[in-house]
Design an enzyme around this catalytic site. Sequence first.
Site, PDB file in Angstrom:
ATOM      1  N   TYR A   1       1.033  -1.587  -0.301  1.00  0.00           N
ATOM      2  CA  TYR A   1       0.168  -0.196  -0.164  1.00  0.00           C
ATOM      3  C   TYR A   1       0.629   1.461  -0.298  1.00  0.00           C
ATOM      4  O   TYR A   1       0.979   2.292  -0.845  1.00  0.00           O
ATOM      5  CB  TYR A   1      -0.689   0.054   1.241  1.00  0.00           C
ATOM      6  CG  TYR A   1      -1.631   1.411   1.592  1.00  0.00           C
ATOM      7  CD1 TYR A   1      -2.812   1.230   0.636  1.00  0.00           C
ATOM      8  CD2 TYR A   1      -1.822   2.465   2.112  1.00  0.00           C
ATOM      9  CE1 TYR A   1      -3.667   1.756   0.248  1.00  0.00           C
ATOM     10  CE2 TYR A   1      -2.379   3.171   1.902  1.00  0.00           C
ATOM     11  CZ  TYR A   1      -3.794   3.285   1.243  1.00  0.00           C
ATOM     12  OH  TYR A   1      -4.632   4.262   0.882  1.00  0.00           O
TER      13      TYR A   1
ATOM     14  N   PHE B   1      -8.311  20.187 -24.930  1.00  0.00           N
ATOM     15  CA  PHE B   1      -8.808  19.145 -25.192  1.00  0.00           C
ATOM     16  C   PHE B   1      -9.828  18.586 -24.410  1.00  0.00           C
ATOM     17  O   PHE B   1      -9.892  19.271 -23.450  1.00  0.00           O
ATOM     18  CB  PHE B   1      -7.370  18.018 -24.242  1.00  0.00           C
ATOM     19  CG  PHE B   1      -7.633  16.725 -24.709  1.00  0.00           C
ATOM     20  CD1 PHE B   1      -7.791  15.708 -26.057  1.00  0.00           C
ATOM     21  CD2 PHE B   1      -7.936  15.933 -23.910  1.00  0.00           C
ATOM     22  CE1 PHE B   1      -8.254  14.829 -26.041  1.00  0.00           C
ATOM     23  CE2 PHE B   1      -8.384  14.378 -24.134  1.00  0.00           C
ATOM     24  CZ  PHE B   1      -8.699  13.913 -24.744  1.00  0.00           C
ATOM     25  N   THR B   2     -10.886  18.031 -24.583  1.00  0.00           N
ATOM     26  CA  THR B   2     -11.840  17.737 -23.604  1.00  0.00           C
ATOM     27  C   THR B   2     -11.961  17.415 -22.528  1.00  0.00           C
ATOM     28  O   THR B   2     -11.933  18.229 -22.084  1.00  0.00           O
ATOM     29  CB  THR B   2     -12.820  16.295 -24.711  1.00  0.00           C
ATOM     30  OG1 THR B   2     -11.632  15.411 -24.323  1.00  0.00           O
ATOM     31  CG2 THR B   2     -12.529  17.250 -26.230  1.00  0.00           C
TER      32      THR B   2
ATOM     33  N   ASP C   1       0.661  20.389 -20.936  1.00  0.00           N
ATOM     34  CA  ASP C   1       0.486  18.752 -20.703  1.00  0.00           C
ATOM     35  C   ASP C   1       0.829  17.763 -22.014  1.00  0.00           C
ATOM     36  O   ASP C   1       1.292  18.045 -23.139  1.00  0.00           O
ATOM     37  CB  ASP C   1      -1.229  18.917 -22.203  1.00  0.00           C
ATOM     38  CG  ASP C   1      -1.750  17.511 -22.218  1.00  0.00           C
ATOM     39  OD1 ASP C   1      -1.570  16.574 -21.662  1.00  0.00           O
ATOM     40  OD2 ASP C   1      -3.401  17.312 -21.482  1.00  0.00           O
TER      41      ASP C   1
ATOM     42  N   LYS D   1      -0.315   7.322 -23.953  1.00  0.00           N
ATOM     43  CA  LYS D   1       0.256   7.322 -25.205  1.00  0.00           C
ATOM     44  C   LYS D   1       1.440   6.796 -25.414  1.00  0.00           C
ATOM     45  O   LYS D   1       1.642   5.494 -25.304  1.00  0.00           O
ATOM     46  CB  LYS D   1      -0.263   8.339 -25.502  1.00  0.00           C
ATOM     47  CG  LYS D   1      -1.997   9.150 -25.838  1.00  0.00           C
ATOM     48  CD  LYS D   1      -3.092   9.044 -24.099  1.00  0.00           C
ATOM     49  CE  LYS D   1      -3.851   9.655 -24.592  1.00  0.00           C
ATOM     50  NZ  LYS D   1      -4.794   9.858 -23.079  1.00  0.00           N
TER      51      LYS D   1
ATOM     52  N   ARG E   1     -13.767  14.437 -34.162  1.00  0.00           N
ATOM     53  CA  ARG E   1     -13.006  15.296 -33.192  1.00  0.00           C
ATOM     54  C   ARG E   1     -13.354  16.827 -34.324  1.00  0.00           C
ATOM     55  O   ARG E   1     -12.512  17.693 -34.672  1.00  0.00           O
ATOM     56  CB  ARG E   1     -11.185  15.166 -32.911  1.00  0.00           C
ATOM     57  CG  ARG E   1     -11.028  13.817 -32.812  1.00  0.00           C
ATOM     58  CD  ARG E   1     -10.862  13.828 -31.384  1.00  0.00           C
ATOM     59  NE  ARG E   1     -12.198  13.500 -30.538  1.00  0.00           N
ATOM     60  CZ  ARG E   1     -11.886  13.123 -28.986  1.00  0.00           C
ATOM     61  NH1 ARG E   1     -10.644  13.475 -28.573  1.00  0.00           N
ATOM     62  NH2 ARG E   1     -12.504  14.000 -28.113  1.00  0.00           N
TER      63      ARG E   1
ATOM     64  N   PHE F   1     -19.631  13.746 -26.591  1.00  0.00           N
ATOM     65  CA  PHE F   1     -18.924  12.927 -27.304  1.00  0.00           C
ATOM     66  C   PHE F   1     -18.733  11.119 -27.007  1.00  0.00           C
ATOM     67  O   PHE F   1     -19.324  10.678 -27.749  1.00  0.00           O
ATOM     68  CB  PHE F   1     -18.324  12.763 -27.837  1.00  0.00           C
ATOM     69  CG  PHE F   1     -16.953  13.555 -27.463  1.00  0.00           C
ATOM     70  CD1 PHE F   1     -16.675  14.250 -25.941  1.00  0.00           C
ATOM     71  CD2 PHE F   1     -15.247  12.495 -27.236  1.00  0.00           C
ATOM     72  CE1 PHE F   1     -15.328  14.937 -25.118  1.00  0.00           C
ATOM     73  CE2 PHE F   1     -14.363  12.443 -26.199  1.00  0.00           C
ATOM     74  CZ  PHE F   1     -14.599  13.053 -25.203  1.00  0.00           C
TER      75      PHE F   1
HETATM   76  O1  PLI Z   1      -7.562   9.750 -21.589  1.00  0.00           O
HETATM   77  P1  PLI Z   1      -6.964  10.458 -20.015  1.00  0.00           P
HETATM   78  O2  PLI Z   1      -7.531  10.868 -18.641  1.00  0.00           O
HETATM   79  O3  PLI Z   1      -5.615   9.107 -19.464  1.00  0.00           O
HETATM   80  O4  PLI Z   1      -6.151  11.285 -20.850  1.00  0.00           O
HETATM   81  C1  PLI Z   1      -6.458  12.585 -21.005  1.00  0.00           C
HETATM   82  C2  PLI Z   1      -5.777  13.516 -21.496  1.00  0.00           C
HETATM   83  C3  PLI Z   1      -5.147  14.135 -21.551  1.00  0.00           C
HETATM   84  N1  PLI Z   1      -4.569  15.147 -22.154  1.00  0.00           N
HETATM   85  C4  PLI Z   1      -4.575  14.994 -23.783  1.00  0.00           C
HETATM   86  C5  PLI Z   1      -3.632  16.179 -24.523  1.00  0.00           C
HETATM   87  C6  PLI Z   1      -5.150  13.222 -24.470  1.00  0.00           C
HETATM   88  O5  PLI Z   1      -4.721  13.610 -25.417  1.00  0.00           O
HETATM   89  C7  PLI Z   1      -5.562  12.468 -23.263  1.00  0.00           C
HETATM   90  C8  PLI Z   1      -6.498  11.489 -23.203  1.00  0.00           C
HETATM   91  N2  PLI Z   1      -7.197  11.471 -24.564  1.00  0.00           N
HETATM   92  C9  PLI Z   1      -7.685  10.102 -24.989  1.00  0.00           C
HETATM   93  C10 PLI Z   1      -8.490   9.553 -24.168  1.00  0.00           C
HETATM   94  C11 PLI Z   1      -7.493  10.504 -26.276  1.00  0.00           C
HETATM   95  O6  PLI Z   1      -8.648   9.319 -27.063  1.00  0.00           O
HETATM   96  O7  PLI Z   1      -6.816  11.681 -27.492  1.00  0.00           O
END
Ligand code: PLI
Length: 458
Positions: free
Chosen positions: A71, A123-124, A214, A257, A381, A448
């Site tokens: 933990y 970004f969303t 970011d 990513k 998008r 979306f």
């Molecule tokens: O999906 P998360 O919560 O691990 O990350 C959110 C996120 C933050 N910043 C940017 C630039 C992103 O592209 C992002 C998530 N992107 C997704 C899920 C996408 O499909 O692009």
Amino acid sequence: MNGPAEPFKIKVVEPVNLPSEKRRKEAIREAGFNTFLLLSEDVYIDLLTDSGTSAMSDNQWAGMMLGDEAYAGSKNFYNLENAVKDILGFKYTVPTHQGRGAEHLMYSHLVKPGQIVPRNMYFTTSKVHVELPGGKMVDMIIDEAHDPENTHPFKGNVDFNKLQGYIDEYGVDKISFVNVEMDVNMAGGQPVSMENLRKLREFCDDYKLKIIYDATRSSENAYFIREREKGYENTPIIEILREMMSYSDGCIYSSKKDCLVNIGGFLATNNEEIFEATRSSVVIYEGLHTYGGMAGRDMEAVARGLQEGAQYKYLKYRINQVRYLGELLMKAGVPIVKPIGGHAVFLNALKFLPHLSREQWPAQTLSAAIYEDSAVRTMERGAVSKGRDSQTGENIFPALELVRLTIPRRVYTNTHMEYTANSIINLYKKRDSISGLKMVYEPKYLRFFQARFEQIPL
Ligand code: PLI
């Protein structure tokens, strides 16, 4: 294909199936013409997102077996902290379950009600985490980014006149911080130059404004700097990354990513006040500050993936695979965003379906039509993603109305790219027969993901 062959060989495979035409027709209707609502087993090639969809390496899987699931004080957390220090140059790391967890901690700490957050492009999830504590996100990307045909090499750059305009309009005290996304997702995976980041630091120092990145796709951004910016042709990617980060006060990072993992995130900084505040709030929302919602094994995979994802040889293969798909489409005259981005090829839905009005959601329509035609899953998008103005409640129709073909890392072969290109080229030939959509269900946040649509007869 001009790029290098894959710098890996395949050890494990997962079967995929092409559903029949009848099933595809049914499936997209059951999903309310929203590709987020399709069942994964109805998808043949999944280009919905590059987020959490990477294939991990044998080295990462080996690391998973070394998970220390304590933990508190898991050794994998310290491995992650050290990887962040080595690659990004930040002393402090706060782990979170994924990127939006880090956005929540960082932005709820920094944003006060009524404040503005200028960002190259929204970004969303970032926009919503600025709005929840009462802030507003405003774009300050260069105009070239709004033109899909413009081939500027760094379309993610900040326009200093726009930033100055916000400072003049609202006053510097109303600016919470300045936010810069690497390899700007909503602009088509377009990078920011080192020169732009350096100048932004000088600009913000004059106003004593913090800069938060970011850094989610910062390794892919670093590859473009090496490829396109004078003076960096032979610089190791990790040196480029460290220089990029040195111009910020910290970053949020979705590990899903560029870290080549299926889950994870963190925020990182050298600023003690940000670290103190977020290390304190992480225990409320995510978990203890040495795991933050991740298992020990997941932190190990992130630590190893951060290293692997910053290797030049890997990045060269990665970016060139995306480019291969884009070039196949471009050669056939399919309208796409140029230059081809880092993580995805973006179709210009306004040019693909010029017979539809903006209220008929051209990108949503095109994404659904692609699925129905070939079982390739893509993502809208455009205006559905952008949502409504938080103050007026009106729909916002951004200049870019795109469909994203997002390439998971190390997952698909070039034959998969060719299948995808061929089916989109065929669809382009019969584009006049595609009818638009109307939205029949709209959720309150991030619509979306769950919105539903019905087809409007032609
Ligand atoms: O999906 P998360 O919560 O691990 O990350 C959110 C996120 C933050 N910043 C940017 C630039 C992103 O592209 C992002 C998530 N992107 C997704 C899920 C996408 O499909 O692009």
